[in-house]
Design a protein around this motif. Structure first.
Motif, PDB file in Angstrom:
ATOM      1  N   CYS A  71       7.769   1.788   4.450  1.00  0.00           N
ATOM      2  CA  CYS A  71       7.092   2.900   3.779  1.00  0.00           C
ATOM      3  C   CYS A  71       6.833   4.069   4.717  1.00  0.00           C
ATOM      4  O   CYS A  71       6.401   5.131   4.279  1.00  0.00           O
ATOM      5  N   CYS A 100       5.716  -4.429   4.285  1.00  0.00           N
ATOM      6  CA  CYS A 100       7.071  -3.876   4.148  1.00  0.00           C
ATOM      7  C   CYS A 100       7.868  -3.894   5.439  1.00  0.00           C
ATOM      8  O   CYS A 100       8.707  -3.028   5.668  1.00  0.00           O
ATOM      9  N   CYS A 143       0.799  -1.222   0.000  1.00  0.00           N
ATOM     10  CA  CYS A 143       0.000   0.000   0.000  1.00  0.00           C
ATOM     11  C   CYS A 143       0.834   1.275   0.000  1.00  0.00           C
ATOM     12  O   CYS A 143       0.350   2.328  -0.374  1.00  0.00           O
ATOM     13  N   CYS A 198      -0.837  -2.111   4.945  1.00  0.00           N
ATOM     14  CA  CYS A 198      -0.930  -3.496   4.473  1.00  0.00           C
ATOM     15  C   CYS A 198       0.005  -4.449   5.209  1.00  0.00           C
ATOM     16  O   CYS A 198      -0.223  -5.654   5.228  1.00  0.00           O
TER      17      CYS A 198
HETATM   18  S1  FES Z   1       2.548  -0.988   5.153  1.00  0.00           S
HETATM   19 FE1  FES Z   1       1.954  -1.392   3.105  1.00  0.00          FE
HETATM   20  S2  FES Z   1       3.812  -0.977   2.009  1.00  0.00           S
HETATM   21 FE2  FES Z   1       4.306  -0.388   4.051  1.00  0.00          FE
END
Ligand code: FES
Ligand code: SF4
Ligand code: SF4
Lengths: 135, 300, 247
Positions: free
Chosen positions: C73, C55, C47, C52
């Protein structure tokens, strides 16, 4: 009567490991047999607590490890409370269990316990059991 | 003096009868305790390996929570929790090197040095009220009730955490407690024996034999009931009793109570405080037959 | 390779990606810094908005024994950060029949008995990039409190870092997810206002508006859409649309 113990049968390293994990000096044991007589599980053990102490004194740890003795021990602490030599025998039993468990071996597989038993058991049975029987 | 209360996991589910009857009794006796706001499972068995400190972290974390809550004492009901917490506390007080390692490991907490005192509920009653004063508070004396006091392992061993404080020789806290309630403690040869503990997980047959011999001894003592303070003992001797009877001969049909359930009834509290629906069916029936509690309205 | 010559020295900081040193602009997130260094995310990125859980990143800082974690992110790089991505950590989710399942603790115990292997080491809580009190929700479940476990685990994004550190080898986040499902779907009281709104819609509350919209030519529909009133980014709770006709 004299007993001959072959030097090569002695496993000093294993003996030291028991001493290190248990913090107990097995040589203090005078083979009085009090532990075996008070142990609630000794009737089911092929190697009784006293015999286990004798074998460990002689560096013969393997036979004790491959017996059911450490896994029948319920950690009730009766032996250590009664030992006239002040040995915490329960800790010796724990050391034996730890030697096996630390090889990443489990004596019970949590996922194989029948679902009905898990639902029926109090949580402390599972917590205590997994601490004693899984690595 | 502030007293924190550590329930333990099982007291929130299968042993709710132990917790509810204890808390209702404390309220009736005017003793104030406060459940820890945050607590984790203590681990149920004290780690016996000299070089293993990670398994001391769980109980120490609870002790830290009690200290942080400003408590002087931490009271527990479950024998196993008591044993683990009391021994971990002793370790933190007396074994400097281990204490430092544990404190260093728990770098997210403020160092702990054994500031809190761990007490079992029985000792709390004995120390803060005393048996004579308790006797005076009894509204429904349990006259004619013959009870086998079962200590099991963890209330008594090792000696340095045994309940009863200065008890010399055979322990008698449970007997004193029962006498204060007006009940008759019987001589019970298996009072200090092991119930089979967690054998059920690995040696079910041997575990059952163990529990069976405790039950048989209770039968020989001609007790009407067994009283204890550990949910694991209750499981082995109470919940599993029917199974044992089906496999071993000479096992009596004997109700098993938590000691706090008898306390609640003797203090004249409503039977609902005892949560007897969580015991074996014979438990409540015995109290009804002895006229200590009335039959529930739905049954008549 | 990016042309680092053009940048001024002050803007660039060294970071270590899987042991290799790179100079990256100091204002970037870990994710952008990794891309700047020339890597391309095939997994481990979703995301780009902190939701999400794809990462998760674990890192250390020079001269510090601690293990740190963050969402790539969302976390800005620091000088001498030693990092690696943990896009996935194996933690098997059990299969179950939700419909027939009882919303009680025993249902969870039966599927995940390893729950009782937790030693309260707290490594899970320390690693969680969402600051979830993982040990606390595990403790809550051990005592059968589904409500508390649901509440405490609510911010979990299923990144799996807790499971990677667990001394008891628990899949904590799957266990918590099951608790939330049982509690949310079978125990928590239904929201009364939601039921009312659903009923009113089913009864045809928006039927006329829908018919009107369906009759519009595409151009006008597009115009309506692009000119719709949006809630400003920094609005407070008092904000209301100027036209409340639909409500
Ligand atoms: S939490 Fe979704 S890419 Fe970082
Ligand atoms: S609880 Fe576990 S899976 Fe959930 S966000 Fe935290 S570390 Fe990730
Ligand atoms: S990492 Fe695992 S063992 Fe440690 S506190 Fe968390 S759930 Fe328990």
């Amino acid at each position: 009567m004299s007993i001959t113990i072959l030097l090569r049968a002695l496993d000093r390293a294993m003996q030291e490991r028991v001493a290190e994990i248990s913090g107990q000096n097995v040589y203090k044991c005078m083979q009085c047999g009090t532990c075996s007589s008070v142990c609630p599980m000794s009737g089911d053990m092929e190697i009784t607590p006293r015999q286990a102490m004798l074998l460990i004194q002689h560096g013969l740890v393997d036979p004790v490890l491959s017996s059911r003795t450490p896994w029948l021990c319920a950690s009730c602490h009766t032996c250590q409370v009664r030992c006239p030599r002040g040995i915490e025998v329960t800790r010796v039993m724990e050391a034996l269990r730890q030697i096996v468990l630390r090889e990443n071996r489990d004596m019970v597989n949590p996922r194989e316990i029948p679902a009905e038993s898990i639902a029926e058991m109090p949580q402390i049975a599972l917590v205590a059991g997994f601490r004693k029987l899984t690595s | 003096m502030k007293i924190s209360y550590y329930p333990g996991c099982t007291l929130k589910t299968k042993a709710k009868n132990l917790e509810d009857s204890a808390l209702a009794s404390l309220a009736a006796l005017g003793i104030e305790v406060e459940e820890l706001e945050r607590w984790n499972c203590c681990g149920a068995v004290f780690s016996l390996a000299d070089d293993d400190l990670i398994h001391q972290v769980a109980p120490v974390r609870d002790l830290i929570r009690a200290r942080d809550a400003g408590a002087d004492k931490l009271v527990t009901l479950c024998s196993q929790c008591y044993n683990v917490l009391a021994r971990a506390n002793k370790l933190m007080r007396e074994e400097e090197e281990k204490r430092e390692t544990i404190n260093l490991f728990m770098d997210e907490e403020v160092d702990y040095h054994g500031e809190v005192q761990v007490v079992h509920f029985l000792d709390l009653l004995r120390e803060t009220i005393g048996w004579d004063a308790l006797r005076e508070q009894v509204k429904v004396p349990l006259e004619g009730l013959k009870v086998a006091p079962f200590y099991g392992c963890t209330l008594l061993r090792p000696a340095e955490v045994a309940v009863g404080g200065g008890d010399r020789g055979a322990p008698h806290v449970l007997q004193d407690f029962l006498s204060a309630l007006g009940a008759t403690p019987v001589r019970f040869s298996a009072a200090e024996e092991c119930c089979g503990a967690y054998e059920v997980l690995i040696n079910p047959v041997e575990g059952m034999r163990r529990a069976g011999s405790v039950l048989a001894a209770a039968g020989e003592s001609h007790a009407d009931a067994i009283v204890l303070s550990c949910p694991l003992c209750e499981y082995n001797l109470g919940r599993k009793q029917g199974d044992i009877r089906a496999q071993v001969s000479g096992i009596p049909d004997i109700p098993v109570f938590y000691f706090t359930q008898l306390l609640a009834i003797a203090l004249g509290l409503d039977a609902s405080a005892g949560r007897f629906e969580l015991n074996m069916a014979s438990a409540r029936k015995l109290l009804q037959d002895k006229k200590f509690v009335e039959a529930p309205a739905t049954q008549v | 390779m990016p042309n680092v010559q053009k940048e001024t020295e002050a803007d660039l900081i060294p970071i270590f990606i899987m042991g290799k040193r790179y100079l990256v602009p100091e204002s970037l997130t870990i994710m952008k810094a990794i891309e700047y260094a020339g890597y391309q995310f095939i997994r481990g990125c979703g995301c780009r908005g902190g939701i999400c859980g794809a990462c998760s990143t674990v890192y250390r800082k020079a001269g510090d024994y601690k293990i740190y974690s963050g969402l790539a992110c969302q976390t800005v790089v620091e000088p001498n950060m030693y990092l690696t991505q943990i896009p996935f950590f194996p933690a098997l989710r059990r299969e179950y029949d939700y419909e027939t399942m009882e919303p009680v603790a025993e249902s969870i115990y039966q599927l995940y008995p390893e729950l009782f292997r937790c030693v309260a080491c707290n490594a899970c809580t320390k690693i969680c990039p969402m600051d979830v009190q993982v040990l606390d929700y595990i403790s809550a479940l051990k005592r059968g409190d589904l409500e508390a476990a649901t509440r405490i685990s609510f911010d979990c994004i299923q990144c799996g870092l807790c499971a990677s550190r667990c001394m008891g080898e628990l899949p904590q986040y799957h266990i918590a997810q099951l608790a939330r499902r049982l509690h949310g779907g079978k125990l928590a009281p239904r929201a009364e206002h939601l039921r009312q709104v659903v009923e009113s819609i089913a009864a045809g509350k928006f039927a006329d508006v829908m018919e009107e919209l369906k009759a519009l030519p595409v151009d006008e529909l597009r115009k309506l859409y692009t000119e719709r009133e949006l809630e400003p980014a920094m609005s407070d709770e008092q904000w209301r649309p100027s036209n409340n006709a639909g409500l």
